[in-house]
Scaffold this active site. Structure first.
Site, PDB file in Angstrom:
ATOM      1  N   ALA A   1       0.830  -1.208   0.000  1.00 59.51           N
ATOM      2  CA  ALA A   1       0.000   0.000   0.000  1.00 59.51           C
ATOM      3  C   ALA A   1       0.862   1.254   0.000  1.00 59.51           C
ATOM      4  CB  ALA A   1      -0.923  -0.001   1.215  1.00 59.51           C
ATOM      5  N   GLY A   2       2.064   1.159  -0.610  1.00 56.84           N
ATOM      6  CA  GLY A   2       2.863   2.360  -0.827  1.00 56.84           C
ATOM      7  C   GLY A   2       2.356   3.059  -2.072  1.00 56.84           C
TER       8      GLY A   2
ATOM      9  N   ALA B   1       3.239   2.771  -5.144  1.00 57.30           N
ATOM     10  CA  ALA B   1       3.059   1.883  -6.290  1.00 57.30           C
ATOM     11  C   ALA B   1       1.750   1.098  -6.174  1.00 57.30           C
ATOM     12  CB  ALA B   1       4.245   0.932  -6.409  1.00 57.30           C
ATOM     13  N   GLY B   2       1.542   0.465  -5.032  1.00 56.38           N
ATOM     14  CA  GLY B   2       0.356  -0.364  -4.857  1.00 56.38           C
ATOM     15  C   GLY B   2      -0.925   0.452  -4.914  1.00 56.38           C
TER      16      GLY B   2
ATOM     17  N   PHE C   1      18.140  18.804  -6.962  1.00 53.30           N
ATOM     18  CA  PHE C   1      18.470  17.562  -6.267  1.00 53.30           C
ATOM     19  C   PHE C   1      19.690  16.936  -6.920  1.00 53.30           C
ATOM     20  CE2 PHE C   1      16.778  14.573  -3.132  1.00 53.30           C
ATOM     21  CZ  PHE C   1      16.033  15.444  -2.376  1.00 53.30           C
TER      22      PHE C   1
ATOM     23  N   ASP D   1       9.916  -8.749   1.344  1.00 50.09           N
ATOM     24  CA  ASP D   1       9.066  -9.951   1.272  1.00 50.09           C
ATOM     25  C   ASP D   1       8.725 -10.312  -0.172  1.00 50.09           C
ATOM     26  OD1 ASP D   1       9.127  -9.680   3.970  1.00 50.09           O
ATOM     27  OD2 ASP D   1       6.997  -9.271   4.240  1.00 50.09           O
TER      28      ASP D   1
ATOM     29  N   GLN E   1      21.755   1.334  -2.949  1.00 46.85           N
ATOM     30  CA  GLN E   1      22.295   2.678  -2.742  1.00 46.85           C
ATOM     31  C   GLN E   1      22.506   2.986  -1.257  1.00 46.85           C
ATOM     32  OE1 GLN E   1      19.763   6.397  -3.453  1.00 46.85           O
ATOM     33  NE2 GLN E   1      21.285   6.532  -5.076  1.00 46.85           N
TER      34      GLN E   1
ATOM     35  N   HIS F   1      23.072   6.038   1.319  1.00 48.65           N
ATOM     36  CA  HIS F   1      22.883   7.482   1.397  1.00 48.65           C
ATOM     37  C   HIS F   1      23.951   8.037   2.338  1.00 48.65           C
ATOM     38  CE1 HIS F   1      21.005  11.355   1.978  1.00 48.65           C
ATOM     39  NE2 HIS F   1      20.062  11.062   1.108  1.00 48.65           N
TER      40      HIS F   1
ATOM     41  N   GLU G   1      18.770  15.041   1.944  1.00 51.39           N
ATOM     42  CA  GLU G   1      19.722  15.742   1.097  1.00 51.39           C
ATOM     43  C   GLU G   1      19.441  17.244   1.100  1.00 51.39           C
ATOM     44  OE1 GLU G   1      20.638  13.461  -2.450  1.00 51.39           O
ATOM     45  OE2 GLU G   1      20.720  15.318  -3.596  1.00 51.39           O
TER      46      GLU G   1
ATOM     47  N   ARG H   1      24.984  10.436  -4.740  1.00 52.92           N
ATOM     48  CA  ARG H   1      25.083   9.767  -3.438  1.00 52.92           C
ATOM     49  C   ARG H   1      26.167   8.712  -3.370  1.00 52.92           C
ATOM     50  NH1 ARG H   1      18.568   9.354  -2.632  1.00 52.92           N
ATOM     51  NH2 ARG H   1      18.346  11.589  -2.310  1.00 52.92           N
TER      52      ARG H   1
ATOM     53  N   GLU I   1       9.602   0.047  -5.659  1.00 55.46           N
ATOM     54  CA  GLU I   1      10.963  -0.324  -5.277  1.00 55.46           C
ATOM     55  C   GLU I   1      11.196  -1.832  -5.317  1.00 55.46           C
ATOM     56  OE1 GLU I   1      12.385   2.009  -1.978  1.00 55.46           O
ATOM     57  OE2 GLU I   1      14.180   0.775  -1.763  1.00 55.46           O
TER      58      GLU I   1
ATOM     59  N   ARG J   1      20.342   5.023  -8.423  1.00 57.96           N
ATOM     60  CA  ARG J   1      19.132   5.807  -8.647  1.00 57.96           C
ATOM     61  C   ARG J   1      19.383   7.272  -8.320  1.00 57.96           C
ATOM     62  NH1 ARG J   1      14.957   7.706  -4.471  1.00 57.96           N
ATOM     63  NH2 ARG J   1      16.691   7.400  -3.060  1.00 57.96           N
TER      64      ARG J   1
ATOM     65  N   SER K   1      12.469   7.887  -7.490  1.00 57.09           N
ATOM     66  CA  SER K   1      11.826   6.646  -7.044  1.00 57.09           C
ATOM     67  C   SER K   1      10.361   6.830  -6.674  1.00 57.09           C
ATOM     68  CB  SER K   1      12.590   6.029  -5.888  1.00 57.09           C
ATOM     69  OG  SER K   1      12.955   7.008  -4.970  1.00 57.09           O
ATOM     70  N   LEU K   2       9.997   7.941  -6.068  1.00 63.03           N
ATOM     71  CA  LEU K   2       8.565   8.175  -5.842  1.00 63.03           C
ATOM     72  C   LEU K   2       7.872   8.210  -7.204  1.00 63.03           C
ATOM     73  CD1 LEU K   2       8.500  10.990  -3.105  1.00 63.03           C
ATOM     74  CD2 LEU K   2       7.910   8.592  -2.815  1.00 63.03           C
TER      75      LEU K   2
HETATM   76  C1  LIG Z   1      13.983   7.945   4.392  1.00 63.68           C
HETATM   77  C2  LIG Z   1      13.704   7.860   2.933  1.00 63.68           C
HETATM   78  C3  LIG Z   1      13.498   9.014   2.187  1.00 63.68           C
HETATM   79  C4  LIG Z   1      13.218   8.940   0.828  1.00 63.68           C
HETATM   80  N1  LIG Z   1      13.040  10.093   0.119  1.00 63.68           N
HETATM   81  C5  LIG Z   1      12.732  10.024  -1.193  1.00 63.68           C
HETATM   82  C6  LIG Z   1      12.483  11.207  -1.941  1.00 63.68           C
HETATM   83  O1  LIG Z   1      12.561  12.321  -1.431  1.00 63.68           O
HETATM   84  N2  LIG Z   1      12.158  11.082  -3.246  1.00 63.68           N
HETATM   85  C7  LIG Z   1      12.057   9.861  -3.859  1.00 63.68           C
HETATM   86  O2  LIG Z   1      11.738   9.812  -5.036  1.00 63.68           O
HETATM   87  N3  LIG Z   1      12.276   8.728  -3.167  1.00 63.68           N
HETATM   88  C8  LIG Z   1      12.610   8.774  -1.853  1.00 63.68           C
HETATM   89  N4  LIG Z   1      12.835   7.612  -1.163  1.00 63.68           N
HETATM   90  C9  LIG Z   1      12.565   6.320  -1.801  1.00 63.68           C
HETATM   91  C10 LIG Z   1      11.048   6.094  -1.912  1.00 63.68           C
HETATM   92  O3  LIG Z   1      10.421   6.560  -0.745  1.00 63.68           O
HETATM   93  C11 LIG Z   1      10.670   4.641  -2.120  1.00 63.68           C
HETATM   94  O4  LIG Z   1      11.449   4.068  -3.108  1.00 63.68           O
HETATM   95  C12 LIG Z   1       9.215   4.475  -2.527  1.00 63.68           C
HETATM   96  O5  LIG Z   1       8.387   5.160  -1.632  1.00 63.68           O
HETATM   97  C13 LIG Z   1       8.806   3.027  -2.612  1.00 63.68           C
HETATM   98  O6  LIG Z   1       7.414   2.915  -2.782  1.00 63.68           O
HETATM   99  P1  LIG Z   1       6.727   1.502  -2.950  1.00 63.68           P
HETATM  100  O7  LIG Z   1       5.299   1.762  -3.209  1.00 63.68           O
HETATM  101  O8  LIG Z   1       7.477   0.713  -3.931  1.00 63.68           O
HETATM  102  O9  LIG Z   1       6.950   0.765  -1.558  1.00 63.68           O
HETATM  103  P2  LIG Z   1       6.639   1.149  -0.030  1.00 63.68           P
HETATM  104  O10 LIG Z   1       6.124   2.508   0.136  1.00 63.68           O
HETATM  105  O11 LIG Z   1       7.845   0.753   0.728  1.00 63.68           O
HETATM  106  O12 LIG Z   1       5.456   0.189   0.337  1.00 63.68           O
HETATM  107  C14 LIG Z   1       5.610  -1.195   0.480  1.00 63.68           C
HETATM  108  C15 LIG Z   1       4.297  -1.769   0.888  1.00 63.68           C
HETATM  109  O13 LIG Z   1       4.363  -3.183   0.830  1.00 63.68           O
HETATM  110  C16 LIG Z   1       3.744  -3.722   1.967  1.00 63.68           C
HETATM  111  N5  LIG Z   1       4.298  -5.064   2.175  1.00 63.68           N
HETATM  112  C17 LIG Z   1       5.600  -5.444   2.157  1.00 63.68           C
HETATM  113  N6  LIG Z   1       5.689  -6.755   2.363  1.00 63.68           N
HETATM  114  C18 LIG Z   1       4.438  -7.236   2.516  1.00 63.68           C
HETATM  115  C19 LIG Z   1       3.874  -8.513   2.768  1.00 63.68           C
HETATM  116  N7  LIG Z   1       4.608  -9.607   2.915  1.00 63.68           N
HETATM  117  N8  LIG Z   1       2.527  -8.620   2.888  1.00 63.68           N
HETATM  118  C20 LIG Z   1       1.739  -7.534   2.764  1.00 63.68           C
HETATM  119  N9  LIG Z   1       2.226  -6.297   2.523  1.00 63.68           N
HETATM  120  C21 LIG Z   1       3.544  -6.164   2.404  1.00 63.68           C
HETATM  121  C22 LIG Z   1       4.017  -2.733   3.056  1.00 63.68           C
HETATM  122  O14 LIG Z   1       3.060  -2.854   4.084  1.00 63.68           O
HETATM  123  C23 LIG Z   1       3.850  -1.419   2.296  1.00 63.68           C
HETATM  124  O15 LIG Z   1       2.492  -1.060   2.255  1.00 63.68           O
HETATM  125  C24 LIG Z   1      13.148   7.687   0.197  1.00 63.68           C
HETATM  126  C25 LIG Z   1      13.369   6.532   0.934  1.00 63.68           C
HETATM  127  C26 LIG Z   1      13.692   6.609   2.275  1.00 63.68           C
HETATM  128  C27 LIG Z   1      14.036   5.358   3.016  1.00 63.68           C
END
Ligand SMILES: Cc1cc2nc3c(=O)[nH]c(=O)nc-3n(C[C@H](O)[C@H](O)[C@H](O)COP(=O)(O)OP(=O)(O)OC[C@H]3O[C@@H](n4cnc5c(N)ncnc54)[C@H](O)[C@@H]3O)c2cc1C
Ligand code: SF4
Ligand code: FES
Lengths: 577, 232
Positions: A19-20, A22-23, A123, A217, A236, A238, A251, A282, A379, A390, A395-396
């Protein structure tokens, strides 16, 4: 057991794990098209790691200075150290603009320019101010907005459910099995399309900026299902992680003019990247820091250097960098107005992941054979957009843009295909994992095993790598995997069993960490975030290709026949800043 | 330093009602409350459950009560409380296990106020124009991390489960006062109710509890004014 009689059986068109950004972006697209979409997440959606992103989301809107998708494309290619697939980048830089305007129309409170348009800031690695931002909480507002849109469009949420196995047969995804964390119990999700959007795998390291949930996972499940992973050795680091904690100091601090200094008070970046100084990419800043530390110029000879904000003055620090100020004060008792802040490189972003094509369809070999009904984005995926390194803020955008594309493609898949039958014993694999942890006679505990893995990954698989260290790490992982077989949990209850959840996550950590080490050992060159002191040069002749890795009969099998997509106009050049 | 921690434990399969358990051990001076919980869970007693994820005060998972105050465990250093700690789950919610409470009612309330931008006008090709002043009106309210600390601190919320509560109302404010939104009428109808904004008696407990220091009561007061204006 007959599945149709099972109480915990759900039949849903598109099932989305994660539920990030992407999801949720994918779920929204599916639900808007009139199909049923369910999001399964082990944490409440607004608690996903995406909410932690501070800096911004990249798109060439050209609101703050001249910019274009072509410039964004070149920066991303160069940043990737030429390992990224350029067809993916081309698609990405164009779609990115649309993605940001869509977010704005959904209500995201972006910071504004004087004339009321979306503001953008500079950036690292981007040649124009391209990061659209909302103060220093960009990920937070994007995530909340998307969650709210999903509520509006009646996406089903299974919050605090942890996926334990994929249901896959004859290269067709049929659904999955998840553990209900709150109440206990296994649930079967029968689907026509499944998306893996489980985020990064930074929790394999001790010093990491990643949330507790980022245990990789998704990549673990794929490996277990007999499918490959791609480019896992590229992680990566940081440069500004809070000392010992690894928590990220954005940053933005360096963007505002903060210095990085060694024990002698020297701004050492002048030796490594004279023109960009602290704002070099980075991978380069992290390596420079580590070099200073390794050569004894860490503060007091220890394993950290200083991030110095003092010259910015109290007002600027408190106004522009309040989060950083609070973090240093709360976690290290350091008042950044008066004292420099101890920092060290921290594991941050997972470039590698589940291989997929431009349609976000998961592939199972170097030829690109598709696993029907299985998708990945964010991610957890490796498309490969980021190659060996990256760029910040890409990545967002990656998660949102390819989340949307995944939603569209899953919709098509659902319309074209009926539900495929479930495998004969759908619950068997997940049930076995739980039973073993509850019934194991062993004396091992999961926490010390995880601690040993993380400490050693930080020690041996960090910014600098070499054959000897990695060989040690490989042996350690093998031992830890052996010990894991003997792990027993203390808690045998059903309701919110954190003990069980963490033990299950550890299995994934141990599994994919082995792939990281094997890939890094085999890749005898230095590229982007993967730096080998024994092979310090990039070797385009031999290594301009992706790593695919499978687990077969308990061993990791590697394949380097998947080439990199390179356009004639963007041939590899030396990467200098 | 040596610390002594009392934790309110509740395991539904075993316990009839919550009870205190005492732990004593040494931990680093800079440790946070979350570090303390991890130490217990990883070393002393694996059966302890609590929620956490980001450990950098942005995800809202780890709100709990420490020595009577609602805090985020991850951002709170133990030295703020000394060496004797008393940790319990947020009040006003039913306990699922140990420090984990049932947040379904909290999230359900959020959904009731239509927490999304409602737009009647045609969408522009690019972004809606919004001035910095217009953005500032809602800026602070968008920082809410849905940790539920405010609801747990609100005496108007405890006896009345139907009350929308501070977080959902704050969210209503965030959309009603967004210059791009056209849905105020629909939303005001929902909150202009005895279980809506009028049940806020400006006690300010929520503001004190909010880890993001959001001036919730002030925004709820603005909502009251708006609700009155709208019904005239
Ligand atoms: C501190 C920090 C700052 C950042 N700042 C930036 C930025 O400024 N700009 C940028 O572009 N990127 C940034 N990034 C990177 C970026 O935030 C991530 O790459 C991006 O948010 C990933 O999104 P996602 O939807 O792939 O995964 P996530 O947001 O990580 O979501 C993963 C989801 O999967 C679920 N999940 C995982 N395993 C399971 C399982 N087994 N069963 C059920 N659910 C599961 C979790 O509950 C969660 O909902 C940053 C990263 C960090 C660590
Ligand atoms: S208003 Fe403050 S206390 Fe209430 S949920 Fe939001 S962040 Fe938490
Ligand atoms: S763990 Fe995220 S707010 Fe504390």
């Amino acid at each position: 057991m007959k599945i149709d009689e099972a109480r915990n059986y759900h039949k849903i068109d598109a099932v989305i794990v994660g539920a990030g950004l992407a999801g949720l972006r994918a779920a929204l697209e599916v639900a808007k098209s009139g199909l049923t979409a369910a999001v399964i997440s082990k944490v409440y959606p607004t608690r996903s790691h995406s909410g932690g992103a501070q800096g911004g989301i990249a798109a060439a809107l050209a609101n703050a200075a001249e910019d274009s998708p072509q410039m964004h494309m070149f920066d991303t290619i160069k940043g990737s150290d030429y390992l990224a697939d350029q067809d993916i980048i081309e698609l990405f830089v164009n779609e990115a603009i649309k993605t940001v305007y869509e977010f704005e129309h959904m209500g995201v409170p972006f910071s504004r320019t004087e004339d009321g348009r979306i503001n953008q800031r500079a950036f690292g690695g981007h040649s124009s101010p391209r990061a659209c931002f909302a103060q220093d909480v960009t990920g937070h507002v994007l995530l909340h907005t998307l969650y709210e849109q999903c509520l509006k469009h009646n996406v089903f949420f299974f919050n605090e459910f942890q996926v334990l196995s994929l249901l896959l047969e004859n290269d067709v995804a049929r659904g999955l099995v998840a553990w209900d964390i709150r109440a206990g119990g296994l649930h079967i999700f029968h689907a026509r399309a499944v998306l893996l959007a489980t985020g990064g795998y930074g929790r394999a390291w001790k010093v990491t900026s990643n949330a507790h949930a980022n245990t990789g996972d998704g990549v673990g499940l794929v490996l277990e299902a007999g499918l490959p992973l791609e480019d896992m050795e590229f992680v990566q680091f940081h440069p500004t992680g809070l000392y010992k904690h690894g928590i990220l100091l954005s940053e933005a601090a360096r963007g505002e003019g903060a210095y990085i200094v060694n024990d002698q008070g020297e701004r050492f970046m002048k030796k490594y990247a004279a023109s960009k100084m602290e704002l070099a990419p980075r991978d380069i800043v992290s390596r420079s820091e580590q070099t200073e530390i390794n050569e004894g110029r860490g503060i007091g000879g220890k394993d950290y250097v200083y991030l110095d904000l003092r010259h910015l003055g109290k007002e600027k620090i408190l106004q522009r960098l309040p989060q950083i100020y609070d973090l240093a004060l709360n976690y290290l008792k350091v008042d950044a107005v008066k004292e420099p802040v101890p920092i060290q490189p921290t594991a941050h972003y997972s470039m590698g992941g589940i291989p997929a094509n431009a349609r976000t369809e998961v592939i199972k070999d170097a030829k690109g054979t598709v696993v029907r009904g299985l998708y990945t984005a964010g991610e957890a995926s490796c498309l490969s957009l980021h190659g060996a390194n990256r760029l910040g803020c890409n990545s967002l955008q990656d998660a949102a843009t390819f989340g949307r594309i995944a939603g569209i493609r899953m919709g098509e898949c659902c319309r074209e295909n009926a539900y495929s039958d479930l495998p004969a014993e759908p619950l068997a694999k997940a049930q076995a994992k739980i039973d073993r942890l509850k019934q194991a006679p062993g004396k091992e505990k999961h926490a010390p095993i995880r601690e040993e893995l993380q400490v050693n990954m930080t020690k041996y698989m960090g910014v600098f790598r070499n054959e000897g260290d990695m060989g040690k790490m490989k042996a350690i992982i093998k031992q830890l995997q052996e010990r894991y077989r003997m792990v027993a949990i203390d808690d045998h209850g059903a309701a919110f069993n954190l003990d069980l959840i963490e033990a299950l996550e550890l299995e994934n950590l141990l599994s994919f960490s082995e792939v990281i080490v094997e890939g890094a050992l085999a890749r005898k060159e230095s590229r982007g975030a993967h730096f080998r002191t024994d092979f310090p040069k990039r070797e385009d002749g031999q290594w301009l290709k992706h790593t695919l890795a499978w687990r077969r009969d308990g061993k990791i099998v590697l394949d380097f026949s998947k080439g990199v997509v390179i356009f004639p106009q963007y041939q590899p050049q030396e990467r200098k800043y | 330093m040596d610390i002594s921690i009392k934790i309110l434990r509740y395991q539904p399969e075993k316990d009839e009602k919550p009870h205190w358990q005492l732990f004593k051990f040494a931990i680093e001076d800079e440790a946070t409350i979350l570090d303390v919980l991890n130490e217990i869970h990883w070393v002393h007693d694996g059966t302890l459950s609590y929620r956490r994820s980001c450990r950098s005060s942005i995800c809202g998972s780890c709100a709990m009560k420490v020595n009577g105050r609602n805090v985020l465990a991850c951002e709170t250093p133990i030295h703020r409380f000394g060496t004797r700690l008393k940790i319990e789950p947020l009040s006003g919610f039913s306990i699922i296990k140990d420090l984990v409470v049932d947040l379904e009612p909290f999230f359900a309330k959020l959904k009731r106020i239509k927490p999304y931008l409602i737009v009647d006008k045609p969408l522009p090709d690019k972004e809606f124009v919004q001035s910095t002043a217009e953005l500032e009106t809602i800026g602070e309210s968008t920082l809410c991390i849905l940790c539920a600390a405010c609801s747990a601190a609100c005496p108007s919320s405890w006896p009345n489960q139907e009350y929308l509560g501070p977080a959902a109302l704050l969210k209503a404010y965030r959309f009603i006062f967004d210059s791009r939104d056209d849905g105020s009428d629909e939303r005001l109808e929902i909150i202009n109710d005895k279980n809506g904004v009028w049940r806020c008696h400006t006690i300010f407990n929520c503001v004190e509890a909010c880890p993001k220091k959001i001036k919730i009561t002030e925004y709820l007061s603005r909502l009251k004014v708006k609700a009155v204006e709208n019904s005239l």
